[in-house]
Write an enzyme that holds these catalytic residues in place. Sequence first.
Site, PDB file in Angstrom:
ATOM      1  N   CYS A 249       0.888  -1.188   0.000  1.00  0.00           N
ATOM      2  CA  CYS A 249       0.000   0.000   0.000  1.00  0.00           C
ATOM      3  C   CYS A 249       0.911   1.218   0.000  1.00  0.00           C
ATOM      4  O   CYS A 249       1.028   1.916   1.003  1.00  0.00           O
ATOM      5  CB  CYS A 249      -0.919  -0.015   1.217  1.00  0.00           C
ATOM      6  SG  CYS A 249      -1.796  -1.576   1.491  1.00  0.00           S
ATOM      7  N   ALA A 250       1.564   1.470  -1.131  1.00  0.00           N
ATOM      8  CA  ALA A 250       2.769   2.294  -1.140  1.00  0.00           C
ATOM      9  C   ALA A 250       2.533   3.794  -1.109  1.00  0.00           C
ATOM     10  O   ALA A 250       3.384   4.549  -0.621  1.00  0.00           O
ATOM     11  CB  ALA A 250       3.621   1.948  -2.367  1.00  0.00           C
ATOM     12  N   ALA A 251       1.433   4.281  -1.668  1.00  0.00           N
ATOM     13  CA  ALA A 251       1.251   5.734  -1.772  1.00  0.00           C
ATOM     14  C   ALA A 251       1.174   6.380  -0.384  1.00  0.00           C
ATOM     15  O   ALA A 251       0.635   5.777   0.543  1.00  0.00           O
ATOM     16  CB  ALA A 251      -0.020   6.034  -2.559  1.00  0.00           C
ATOM     17  N   GLY A 254       6.578   7.507   0.765  1.00  0.00           N
ATOM     18  CA  GLY A 254       7.659   7.846   1.687  1.00  0.00           C
ATOM     19  C   GLY A 254       8.387   6.637   2.243  1.00  0.00           C
ATOM     20  O   GLY A 254       9.618   6.646   2.365  1.00  0.00           O
ATOM     21  N   ASP A 272      -0.240   0.174  -5.348  1.00  0.00           N
ATOM     22  CA  ASP A 272      -1.327   0.907  -4.717  1.00  0.00           C
ATOM     23  C   ASP A 272      -2.572   0.695  -5.565  1.00  0.00           C
ATOM     24  O   ASP A 272      -2.487   0.643  -6.794  1.00  0.00           O
ATOM     25  CB  ASP A 272      -1.026   2.399  -4.577  1.00  0.00           C
ATOM     26  CG  ASP A 272      -1.887   3.024  -3.488  1.00  0.00           C
ATOM     27  OD1 ASP A 272      -1.430   3.050  -2.319  1.00  0.00           O
ATOM     28  OD2 ASP A 272      -3.024   3.449  -3.787  1.00  0.00           O
ATOM     29  N   ASP A 319       1.472  -1.421   5.114  1.00  0.00           N
ATOM     30  CA  ASP A 319       1.104  -0.196   5.829  1.00  0.00           C
ATOM     31  C   ASP A 319      -0.396  -0.054   5.592  1.00  0.00           C
ATOM     32  O   ASP A 319      -0.836   0.608   4.668  1.00  0.00           O
ATOM     33  CB  ASP A 319       1.894   0.983   5.278  1.00  0.00           C
ATOM     34  CG  ASP A 319       1.583   2.285   5.992  1.00  0.00           C
ATOM     35  OD1 ASP A 319       1.010   2.239   7.097  1.00  0.00           O
ATOM     36  OD2 ASP A 319       1.896   3.357   5.439  1.00  0.00           O
ATOM     37  N   CYS A 372      -1.345   3.500  11.271  1.00  0.00           N
ATOM     38  CA  CYS A 372      -1.276   4.753  12.020  1.00  0.00           C
ATOM     39  C   CYS A 372      -2.521   4.883  12.891  1.00  0.00           C
ATOM     40  O   CYS A 372      -3.100   5.960  13.027  1.00  0.00           O
ATOM     41  CB  CYS A 372      -1.097   5.948  11.094  1.00  0.00           C
ATOM     42  SG  CYS A 372      -2.351   6.115   9.808  1.00  0.00           S
TER      43      CYS A 372
END
Length: 431
Positions: A249-251, A254, A272, A319, A372
């Site tokens: 889930c790269a976008a 960073g 993504d 992520d 997060c």
Amino acid sequence: MSNGAAPRVTATRVLDAVLHRGRSLKAELAAQLPALGDPRDRALAEAICFAALRQPARLEAALKAWVPRPLGRRDDELRALLYAGFVQLDPLALPAHAALAATVDAARALGRAHQAGMVNALLRRAQREGLPSVDAAAHWPHWLRTRLQQDWPLEHAGILAASAQPPPLWLRVNRLQQSRDAYRQRLLEAGIESHLDENAADALRVEGSVAMAQLPGFAEGAVSVQDVSAQRVADALALQSGARVLDACAAPGGKSAHLLERDPALRLTALDVDGKRLDRVRGTFARLQLGANARLLACDATRLESWWDGTPLDAVLIDAPCSATGIVRRQPDVLLHRRESDLAPLLATQARLLDALWTTLAPGGVLLYATCSVLKAENEGQVAAFLARTADARADMLDDSFGRISGAGRQRLPGENGADGFYYARLRRSA
């Protein structure tokens, strides 16, 4: 329109869209700030929006106390303008005369000249009396506040308080271009003081607001803006040189970029589900001069046939999409838009990612599950359920620099060591 009115008009329009039409703060700022030519105006409009969205219950309490008749839907824009005016006085503490005059001018520019007197009177009252105080919990929806108290009975008050405060600016130094110490010296020469983090090798913390354009070498890829909690992902993965890695889930890119800064020889695949968001990853890589050999694909990571060639991977980073409850101080509109009904689909997506991507790992390979969020259902509960149904999975416990023990992983709560709320669980596939 006066020069001072322009950033207030922009802030009002952004706040109106976010508060009353369910729009994303990030998306609205990206769409509307470029129309302000002066970077100082852009910074002011952005500061007003964040300040207002961190304390909407307090601002609404002022309106209820001071406006005899409740504002209706036709006055949504007026409410947004008054919020923008109030926060210029507290907490931004701008010079009162200039803030009041410019906000009244903004009312006229927005076609609300007939309400300019009301705006002026209310802002003068706020100046005289101060805004009413409300508990930090008032800004959180009841269902989320209840979950927070259940999950963190001793810590929930601190989470609420920390989430209402502006975060520090964290930088990630691109070690391919210079050392952290060398870049810190460049900051000093530019009049910007920074502080080291002993647990994050590439991180510098800057207090206060600094525009990216003011950061030396930003355009050339010398540095990126990234919270220290997100930077610790690279440490938690602890990759071997040249490893085959998936960022599922790269976008916006960073974490993938940080992995490549650590080791340009990585064989990285970045996915993504949103092609437009994947364009941001390409932009990040281009600015940092990275990823010449990386594969970037817009697809659902759980549909293995769309990206995986069957060769086992050394590491997988998930992520995961989550409630974002650990980054409310950075994305205060989370509290406006998140619904209790959102949680079940998020939990299902997280579980589906874990189950599908586990099968791509080589024996001995590592999967890092990160969010997060501060909700235990998304974090230790999700990981515990995965370990219970996955016979060849075991947890590698991370050290206490990643936060407090939370099930098989580690939880950082918002504000601890100046960092965002974040969860890490490092899982290894049996050989």
